[in-house]
Design a protein around this motif. Structure first.
Motif, PDB file in Angstrom:
ATOM      1  N   MET A  32      89.013 -29.485 154.705  1.00 47.81           N
ATOM      2  CA  MET A  32      88.768 -28.646 153.532  1.00 47.81           C
ATOM      3  C   MET A  32      88.573 -29.510 152.293  1.00 47.81           C
ATOM      4  SD  MET A  32      91.273 -25.615 152.289  1.00 47.81           S
ATOM      5  CE  MET A  32      91.435 -25.270 150.571  1.00 47.81           C
ATOM      6  N   ASN A  33      87.699 -29.076 151.376  1.00 46.24           N
ATOM      7  CA  ASN A  33      87.561 -29.757 150.091  1.00 46.24           C
ATOM      8  C   ASN A  33      88.796 -29.482 149.249  1.00 46.24           C
ATOM      9  OD1 ASN A  33      84.997 -30.888 150.466  1.00 46.24           O
ATOM     10  ND2 ASN A  33      84.004 -28.971 149.916  1.00 46.24           N
ATOM     11  N   VAL A  34      89.311 -30.529 148.606  1.00 49.98           N
ATOM     12  CA  VAL A  34      90.519 -30.413 147.794  1.00 49.98           C
ATOM     13  C   VAL A  34      90.253 -31.073 146.446  1.00 49.98           C
ATOM     14  CG1 VAL A  34      92.964 -31.018 147.623  1.00 49.98           C
ATOM     15  CG2 VAL A  34      91.960 -30.579 149.864  1.00 49.98           C
ATOM     16  N   LYS A  35      90.500 -30.331 145.374  1.00 49.83           N
ATOM     17  CA  LYS A  35      90.428 -30.932 144.043  1.00 49.83           C
ATOM     18  C   LYS A  35      91.661 -31.808 143.883  1.00 49.83           C
ATOM     19  CE  LYS A  35      87.880 -27.191 141.854  1.00 49.83           C
ATOM     20  NZ  LYS A  35      87.928 -26.143 140.820  1.00 49.83           N
ATOM     21  N   LYS A  83      99.931 -41.896 149.865  1.00 56.36           N
ATOM     22  CA  LYS A  83      99.299 -43.174 149.565  1.00 56.36           C
ATOM     23  C   LYS A  83      99.611 -44.142 150.699  1.00 56.36           C
ATOM     24  CE  LYS A  83      98.638 -46.581 145.965  1.00 56.36           C
ATOM     25  NZ  LYS A  83      98.970 -47.012 144.604  1.00 56.36           N
ATOM     26  N   MET A  84      98.541 -44.708 151.274  1.00 55.08           N
ATOM     27  CA  MET A  84      98.681 -45.680 152.351  1.00 55.08           C
ATOM     28  C   MET A  84      97.666 -46.783 152.142  1.00 55.08           C
ATOM     29  SD  MET A  84      99.146 -43.294 155.733  1.00 55.08           S
ATOM     30  CE  MET A  84      99.556 -44.714 156.725  1.00 55.08           C
ATOM     31  N   ASP A  85      98.110 -48.018 152.208  1.00 54.35           N
ATOM     32  CA  ASP A  85      97.227 -49.182 152.090  1.00 54.35           C
ATOM     33  C   ASP A  85      96.320 -49.104 150.867  1.00 54.35           C
ATOM     34  OD1 ASP A  85      98.272 -50.227 154.481  1.00 54.35           O
ATOM     35  OD2 ASP A  85      96.859 -49.053 155.666  1.00 54.35           O
ATOM     36  N   GLY A  86      96.865 -48.636 149.756  1.00 57.79           N
ATOM     37  CA  GLY A  86      96.112 -48.569 148.508  1.00 57.79           C
ATOM     38  C   GLY A  86      95.175 -47.384 148.387  1.00 57.79           C
ATOM     39  N   GLN A  87      95.116 -46.536 149.393  1.00 57.46           N
ATOM     40  CA  GLN A  87      94.247 -45.348 149.396  1.00 57.46           C
ATOM     41  C   GLN A  87      95.116 -44.108 149.235  1.00 57.46           C
ATOM     42  OE1 GLN A  87      90.768 -45.062 149.859  1.00 57.46           O
ATOM     43  NE2 GLN A  87      91.072 -42.898 149.491  1.00 57.46           N
ATOM     44  N   VAL A  88      94.673 -43.170 148.403  1.00 56.60           N
ATOM     45  CA  VAL A  88      95.392 -41.906 148.242  1.00 56.60           C
ATOM     46  C   VAL A  88      94.653 -40.836 149.034  1.00 56.60           C
ATOM     47  CG1 VAL A  88      96.216 -40.153 146.620  1.00 56.60           C
ATOM     48  CG2 VAL A  88      96.214 -42.566 145.958  1.00 56.60           C
ATOM     49  N   TYR A  89      95.382 -40.085 149.832  1.00 54.73           N
ATOM     50  CA  TYR A  89      94.840 -38.988 150.613  1.00 54.73           C
ATOM     51  C   TYR A  89      95.376 -37.680 150.041  1.00 54.73           C
ATOM     52  CZ  TYR A  89      93.710 -42.814 153.705  1.00 54.73           C
ATOM     53  OH  TYR A  89      93.218 -43.996 154.211  1.00 54.73           O
ATOM     54  N   TYR A  90      94.529 -36.678 149.984  1.00 53.88           N
ATOM     55  CA  TYR A  90      94.860 -35.396 149.359  1.00 53.88           C
ATOM     56  C   TYR A  90      94.859 -34.305 150.412  1.00 53.88           C
ATOM     57  CZ  TYR A  90      93.792 -37.990 145.138  1.00 53.88           C
ATOM     58  OH  TYR A  90      93.793 -38.920 144.139  1.00 53.88           O
ATOM     59  N   PHE A  91      95.807 -33.361 150.286  1.00 53.34           N
ATOM     60  CA  PHE A  91      95.971 -32.308 151.273  1.00 53.34           C
ATOM     61  C   PHE A  91      96.018 -30.937 150.616  1.00 53.34           C
ATOM     62  CE2 PHE A  91      97.711 -36.252 152.755  1.00 53.34           C
ATOM     63  CZ  PHE A  91      97.051 -36.403 153.966  1.00 53.34           C
ATOM     64  N   CYS A  92      95.446 -29.959 151.328  1.00 52.31           N
ATOM     65  CA  CYS A  92      95.389 -28.595 150.810  1.00 52.31           C
ATOM     66  C   CYS A  92      96.737 -27.887 150.928  1.00 52.31           C
ATOM     67  CB  CYS A  92      94.310 -27.797 151.540  1.00 52.31           C
ATOM     68  SG  CYS A  92      94.708 -27.449 153.267  1.00 52.31           S
ATOM     69  N   SER A  93      97.590 -28.380 151.846  1.00 55.54           N
ATOM     70  CA  SER A  93      98.883 -27.727 152.081  1.00 55.54           C
ATOM     71  C   SER A  93      99.907 -28.737 152.575  1.00 55.54           C
ATOM     72  CB  SER A  93      98.725 -26.627 153.140  1.00 55.54           C
ATOM     73  OG  SER A  93      98.411 -27.207 154.391  1.00 55.54           O
TER      74      SER A  93
END
Length: 60
Positions: free
Chosen positions: A9-12, A21-31
């Motif tokens: 899903m697209n997440v703002k 945050k893992m290995d300098g990357q941020v991941y975004y979740f809808c829930s």
């Protein structure tokens, strides 16, 4: 706009229910549910994202 790696899903970013945050990357979740699923096996979802080409631009 980010993509939830679990449900696709697209997440703002500023409206994400959860982030990781893992290995300098941020991941975004809808829930929180998607976040929990991701945390159980993050490499499964990170690996899928890296192995699939971008549909918009031929995979570069």
């Amino acid at each position: 706009m980010a993509i939830d790696l679990v449900c696709k899903m697209n997440v703002k970013e500023n409206e994400a229910a959860a982030t990781e945050k893992m290995d300098g990357q941020v991941y975004y979740f809808c829930s929180e549910s998607c976040h929990t699923t991701f945390k159980a096996d993050p490499q499964k979802y990170i690996g899928e994202a890296k192995s699939k080409p971008h549909s918009c631009c031929g995979g570069h």
